[in-house]
Design a protein around this motif. Structure first.
Motif, PDB file in Angstrom:
ATOM      1  N   UNK A 186      61.009  63.345  44.921  1.00 50.40           N
ATOM      2  CA  UNK A 186      60.857  64.512  44.061  1.00 50.40           C
ATOM      3  C   UNK A 186      59.444  65.053  44.209  1.00 50.40           C
ATOM      4  N   UNK A 187      59.247  66.242  43.710  1.00 53.86           N
ATOM      5  CA  UNK A 187      57.912  66.849  43.714  1.00 53.86           C
ATOM      6  C   UNK A 187      57.142  66.351  42.496  1.00 53.86           C
ATOM      7  N   UNK A 188      55.949  65.819  42.725  1.00 54.86           N
ATOM      8  CA  UNK A 188      55.133  65.337  41.606  1.00 54.86           C
ATOM      9  C   UNK A 188      54.304  66.453  40.981  1.00 54.86           C
ATOM     10  N   UNK A 208      54.186  64.356  46.398  1.00 57.03           N
ATOM     11  CA  UNK A 208      55.518  63.758  46.420  1.00 57.03           C
ATOM     12  C   UNK A 208      55.540  62.487  45.593  1.00 57.03           C
ATOM     13  N   UNK A 209      56.707  62.147  45.079  1.00 57.30           N
ATOM     14  CA  UNK A 209      56.888  60.911  44.311  1.00 57.30           C
ATOM     15  C   UNK A 209      58.328  60.446  44.472  1.00 57.30           C
ATOM     16  N   UNK A 210      58.583  59.222  44.042  1.00 54.37           N
ATOM     17  CA  UNK A 210      59.925  58.646  44.069  1.00 54.37           C
ATOM     18  C   UNK A 210      60.426  58.518  42.637  1.00 54.37           C
ATOM     19  N   UNK A 211      61.667  58.893  42.431  1.00 51.08           N
ATOM     20  CA  UNK A 211      62.219  58.833  41.073  1.00 51.08           C
ATOM     21  C   UNK A 211      63.700  58.501  41.155  1.00 51.08           C
ATOM     22  N   UNK A 212      64.177  57.703  40.172  1.00 55.14           N
ATOM     23  CA  UNK A 212      65.586  57.358  40.094  1.00 55.14           C
ATOM     24  C   UNK A 212      66.366  58.380  39.300  1.00 55.14           C
ATOM     25  N   UNK A 213      67.464  58.888  39.837  1.00 55.26           N
ATOM     26  CA  UNK A 213      68.337  59.831  39.151  1.00 55.26           C
ATOM     27  C   UNK A 213      69.769  59.320  39.258  1.00 55.26           C
ATOM     28  N   UNK A 214      70.662  59.752  38.344  1.00 58.54           N
ATOM     29  CA  UNK A 214      72.055  59.282  38.422  1.00 58.54           C
ATOM     30  C   UNK A 214      72.684  59.617  39.768  1.00 58.54           C
ATOM     31  N   UNK A 215      73.462  58.674  40.271  1.00 60.43           N
ATOM     32  CA  UNK A 215      74.077  58.871  41.573  1.00 60.43           C
ATOM     33  C   UNK A 215      75.042  60.049  41.577  1.00 60.43           C
ATOM     34  N   UNK A 216      75.624  60.373  40.391  1.00 63.62           N
ATOM     35  CA  UNK A 216      76.555  61.505  40.332  1.00 63.62           C
ATOM     36  C   UNK A 216      75.840  62.828  40.581  1.00 63.62           C
ATOM     37  N   UNK A 217      74.516  62.850  40.397  1.00 63.68           N
ATOM     38  CA  UNK A 217      73.762  64.079  40.592  1.00 63.68           C
ATOM     39  C   UNK A 217      73.113  64.173  41.954  1.00 63.68           C
ATOM     40  N   UNK A 218      73.448  63.273  42.878  1.00 59.46           N
ATOM     41  CA  UNK A 218      72.851  63.287  44.213  1.00 59.46           C
ATOM     42  C   UNK A 218      73.909  63.662  45.250  1.00 59.46           C
ATOM     43  N   UNK A 245      59.034  67.550  39.443  1.00 63.34           N
ATOM     44  CA  UNK A 245      60.186  66.795  38.990  1.00 63.34           C
ATOM     45  C   UNK A 245      61.479  67.143  39.686  1.00 63.34           C
ATOM     46  N   UNK A 246      61.508  68.243  40.431  1.00 60.01           N
ATOM     47  CA  UNK A 246      62.733  68.616  41.137  1.00 60.01           C
ATOM     48  C   UNK A 246      62.887  67.789  42.402  1.00 60.01           C
ATOM     49  N   UNK A 247      64.119  67.356  42.697  1.00 58.77           N
ATOM     50  CA  UNK A 247      64.337  66.606  43.943  1.00 58.77           C
ATOM     51  C   UNK A 247      64.064  67.474  45.165  1.00 58.77           C
TER      52      UNK A 247
END
Length: 266
Positions: free
Chosen positions: A59-61, A75-85, A110-112
């Motif tokens: 995601x964008x930090x 850039x950053x790494x973030x966990x999001x629900x798998x249904x939204x990927x 925060x946006x992927x």
């Protein structure tokens, strides 16, 4: 009188039982309905938990303007629900692949980051410059055997034995440099450690590439030490020969000299 009292009492209880039977049946049906509903709720909960299982993506930090270069700063790494990927999301394992590339569109914090947000091809120029003049890059599909169980990396060198059709003997193509494995062309910075390798890119001469492309059979891969046979030992040159004259005398008279070959002493 006692007999009449007993019959009155037994009739009263029989009436009560008949009155309670519908209530008992309703309780049983309600219990079955509640059990079925509980099982349904448990199934729905499992499905929700499965869909909500977090997946790490890039995601964008901070705000990333269009045309700006991706870096560890934005850039950053973030966990999001798998249904939204989806397949367009950049997984966290490919974080380093984005570093140095440029954003095609503006991305809010925060946006992927999606693959469609990246200017393509972002590393073609750098990779093409690794191909030496007079050589060509050739990509071949491989499996676990030909990729040496994923142990093949850029910078390695291989020999290929190309099978020919019919009774024709195989064709050896030796000492070919590996310049890329999948998308990775930097030996020191492997962005991801995949379980399986799909492609290997070799740097070949046009003649070597033509011999590989014309193959109708299987290609056998042999891994070699990069410094093995760095130079080919040439056989020692033949020692020069010189002629010397052999004098032949008969009866004290010298006849014509006969030239004879003799190796030069060394």
């Amino acid at each position: 009188m006692k007999r009449k009292a007993r019959s009155f009492s037994s009739g009263k209880w029989a009436g009560k039982v008949r009155t309670l039977l519908p209530l008992l049946a309703g309780l049983l049906l309600c219990g079955f309905a509640l059990a079925a509903a509980g099982r349904r709720v448990a199934t729905v909960e499992k499905d929700i938990l499965r869909q909500a299982n977090p997946v790490e993506v890039v995601v964008a930090s901070i705000p990333i303007p269009a045309g700006d270069a991706f870096s560890v700063r934005n850039l950053a790494k973030r966990g999001i629900p798998s249904s939204g990927t989806g397949h367009r999301n950049v997984p966290a394992s490919d974080f380093e692949l984005l570093v140095g590339a440029r954003s095609k569109t503006a991305i809010d914090p925060g946006e992927p980051v999606l693959w469609t947000d990246v200017e393509e091809p972002f590393d073609t120029d750098a990779f093409s410059k690794t191909v030496l003049p007079g050589r060509r890059a050739m990509t071949l599909g491989v499996d676990a055997t030909s990729s040496f169980a994923g142990l093949l990396h850029p910078g390695d060198r291989v020999d290929l034995l190309v099978e020919r059709s019919g009774a024709n003997p195989g064709d050896w193509i030796r000492d070919i440099p590996v310049i890329a494995v999948d998308r990775d062309h930097n030996r020191l910075a492997r962005p991801s450690d995949k379980e399986e390798t799909a492609t290997v890119t070799l740097m070949v001469s046009p003649g070597e590439g033509s011999r590989i492309a014309r193959s109708l059979g299987k290609v056998h891969w042999f891994l070699r030490n990069p410094i093995d046979n760095a130079f080919v030992a040439r056989s020692s040159p033949a020692k020069p020969k010189t002629l010397h004259v052999v004098e032949v005398w008969k009866g004290g008279v010298m006849v014509l000299p006969i030239p004879a070959a003799k190796e030069f002493p060394g």
